[in-house]
Motif scaffolding. Structure first.
Motif, PDB file in Angstrom:
ATOM      1  N   LYS A   1       0.857  -1.174   0.000  1.00  0.00           N
ATOM      2  CA  LYS A   1       0.000   0.000   0.000  1.00  0.00           C
ATOM      3  C   LYS A   1       0.898   1.231   0.000  1.00  0.00           C
ATOM      4  O   LYS A   1       1.738   1.404   0.878  1.00  0.00           O
ATOM      5  CB  LYS A   1      -0.893  -0.010   1.239  1.00  0.00           C
ATOM      6  CG  LYS A   1      -1.891   1.113   1.298  1.00  0.00           C
ATOM      7  CD  LYS A   1      -2.781   0.935   2.523  1.00  0.00           C
ATOM      8  CE  LYS A   1      -3.775   2.056   2.668  1.00  0.00           C
ATOM      9  NZ  LYS A   1      -4.631   1.858   3.846  1.00  0.00           N
ATOM     10  N   GLN A   2       0.730   2.069  -1.020  1.00  0.00           N
ATOM     11  CA  GLN A   2       1.482   3.316  -1.129  1.00  0.00           C
ATOM     12  C   GLN A   2       0.539   4.421  -1.579  1.00  0.00           C
ATOM     13  O   GLN A   2      -0.136   4.284  -2.598  1.00  0.00           O
ATOM     14  CB  GLN A   2       2.637   3.183  -2.138  1.00  0.00           C
ATOM     15  CG  GLN A   2       3.733   2.253  -1.675  1.00  0.00           C
ATOM     16  CD  GLN A   2       4.853   2.145  -2.696  1.00  0.00           C
ATOM     17  OE1 GLN A   2       4.643   2.326  -3.885  1.00  0.00           O
ATOM     18  NE2 GLN A   2       6.037   1.819  -2.214  1.00  0.00           N
ATOM     19  N   GLN A   3       0.497   5.478  -0.813  1.00  0.00           N
ATOM     20  CA  GLN A   3      -0.334   6.646  -1.120  1.00  0.00           C
ATOM     21  C   GLN A   3      -1.794   6.248  -1.375  1.00  0.00           C
ATOM     22  O   GLN A   3      -2.429   6.719  -2.317  1.00  0.00           O
ATOM     23  CB  GLN A   3       0.240   7.406  -2.313  1.00  0.00           C
ATOM     24  CG  GLN A   3       1.645   7.921  -2.048  1.00  0.00           C
ATOM     25  CD  GLN A   3       2.283   8.537  -3.271  1.00  0.00           C
ATOM     26  OE1 GLN A   3       1.829   8.339  -4.402  1.00  0.00           O
ATOM     27  NE2 GLN A   3       3.350   9.289  -3.043  1.00  0.00           N
ATOM     28  N   GLY A   4      -2.299   5.337  -0.528  1.00  0.00           N
ATOM     29  CA  GLY A   4      -3.695   4.940  -0.610  1.00  0.00           C
ATOM     30  C   GLY A   4      -4.022   3.993  -1.746  1.00  0.00           C
ATOM     31  O   GLY A   4      -5.194   3.742  -2.027  1.00  0.00           O
ATOM     32  N   LYS A   5      -2.996   3.431  -2.401  1.00  0.00           N
ATOM     33  CA  LYS A   5      -3.228   2.508  -3.522  1.00  0.00           C
ATOM     34  C   LYS A   5      -2.445   1.222  -3.303  1.00  0.00           C
ATOM     35  O   LYS A   5      -1.396   1.220  -2.656  1.00  0.00           O
ATOM     36  CB  LYS A   5      -2.810   3.153  -4.838  1.00  0.00           C
ATOM     37  CG  LYS A   5      -3.698   4.329  -5.209  1.00  0.00           C
ATOM     38  CD  LYS A   5      -3.432   4.757  -6.620  1.00  0.00           C
ATOM     39  CE  LYS A   5      -4.453   5.834  -6.991  1.00  0.00           C
ATOM     40  NZ  LYS A   5      -4.516   6.014  -8.412  1.00  0.00           N
ATOM     41  N   LEU A   6      -2.973   0.152  -3.853  1.00  0.00           N
ATOM     42  CA  LEU A   6      -2.286  -1.132  -3.826  1.00  0.00           C
ATOM     43  C   LEU A   6      -1.584  -1.349  -5.158  1.00  0.00           C
ATOM     44  O   LEU A   6      -2.160  -1.100  -6.217  1.00  0.00           O
ATOM     45  CB  LEU A   6      -3.281  -2.278  -3.592  1.00  0.00           C
ATOM     46  CG  LEU A   6      -4.035  -2.285  -2.279  1.00  0.00           C
ATOM     47  CD1 LEU A   6      -5.001  -3.471  -2.243  1.00  0.00           C
ATOM     48  CD2 LEU A   6      -3.096  -2.341  -1.090  1.00  0.00           C
ATOM     49  N   ARG A   7      -0.342  -1.796  -5.084  1.00  0.00           N
ATOM     50  CA  ARG A   7       0.407  -2.147  -6.289  1.00  0.00           C
ATOM     51  C   ARG A   7       1.188  -3.415  -6.001  1.00  0.00           C
ATOM     52  O   ARG A   7       1.397  -3.793  -4.854  1.00  0.00           O
ATOM     53  CB  ARG A   7       1.331  -1.022  -6.727  1.00  0.00           C
ATOM     54  CG  ARG A   7       2.472  -0.744  -5.790  1.00  0.00           C
ATOM     55  CD  ARG A   7       3.526   0.174  -6.438  1.00  0.00           C
ATOM     56  NE  ARG A   7       4.642   0.344  -5.553  1.00  0.00           N
ATOM     57  CZ  ARG A   7       5.622  -0.537  -5.374  1.00  0.00           C
ATOM     58  NH1 ARG A   7       5.616  -1.661  -6.045  1.00  0.00           N
ATOM     59  NH2 ARG A   7       6.614  -0.315  -4.535  1.00  0.00           N
TER      60      ARG A   7
END
Length: 138
Positions: free
Chosen positions: A42-48
């Motif tokens: 999770k980075q900056q409210g997003k999953l990658r």
């Protein structure tokens, strides 16, 4: 073991992440599962995807193939099961034995446990049987 319905949800989330690069993170159980498993970050409210090697091996093509397998398995479970006559069931080990090169006892034990096998395991077994059958033809 993950049930097939949940597997579809997880694969579809993975598919979206691979396709778009990232998706909005929320607290859904499936996204939390992927996050806790380490498959995504999770980075900056997003999953990658966390690991680029993972993304290369388990790419969109793989995800689509697995989705197809799981959906096929679910549909197969929904089909009405027609009971096989006892006589034909009893004959299966003697039919399978020459095809597999195994004893009737081994074939009978295998057939008793066939419901516990995954589609991948059944595919490997089918390939082995075909190889054995082709060897006998030569």
């Amino acid at each position: 073991m993950i049930n097939p319905e949940r597997a579809i949800i997880l694969l579809e989330i993975d598919q979206k992440i691979l396709d778009k690069g990232s998706i909005l993170a929320d607290n859904s159980p499936e996204k939390m599962y992927l996050l806790l498993s380490g498959l995504v970050v999770k980075q900056q409210g997003k999953l990658r995807v966390n690991n680029l090697i993972y993304a290369e091996v388990f790419n969109l093509s793989w995800v689509e193939q697995e989705l197809g397998k799981v959906k096929l398995a679910i549909n197969a479970q929904k089909l009405p099961q027609s009971p096989q006559p006892i006589q034909k069931q009893a004959q299966l080990p003697s039919i399978a034995a020459p095809l597999t090169g195994q004893s009737e006892e081994i074939c009978a034990a295998f057939l008793e446990n066939i419901d516990n096998l995954s589609l991948d395991q059944l595919e490997v077994i089918a390939q082995a049987i075909m190889q054995q059958k082709n060897k006998k033809k030569q």
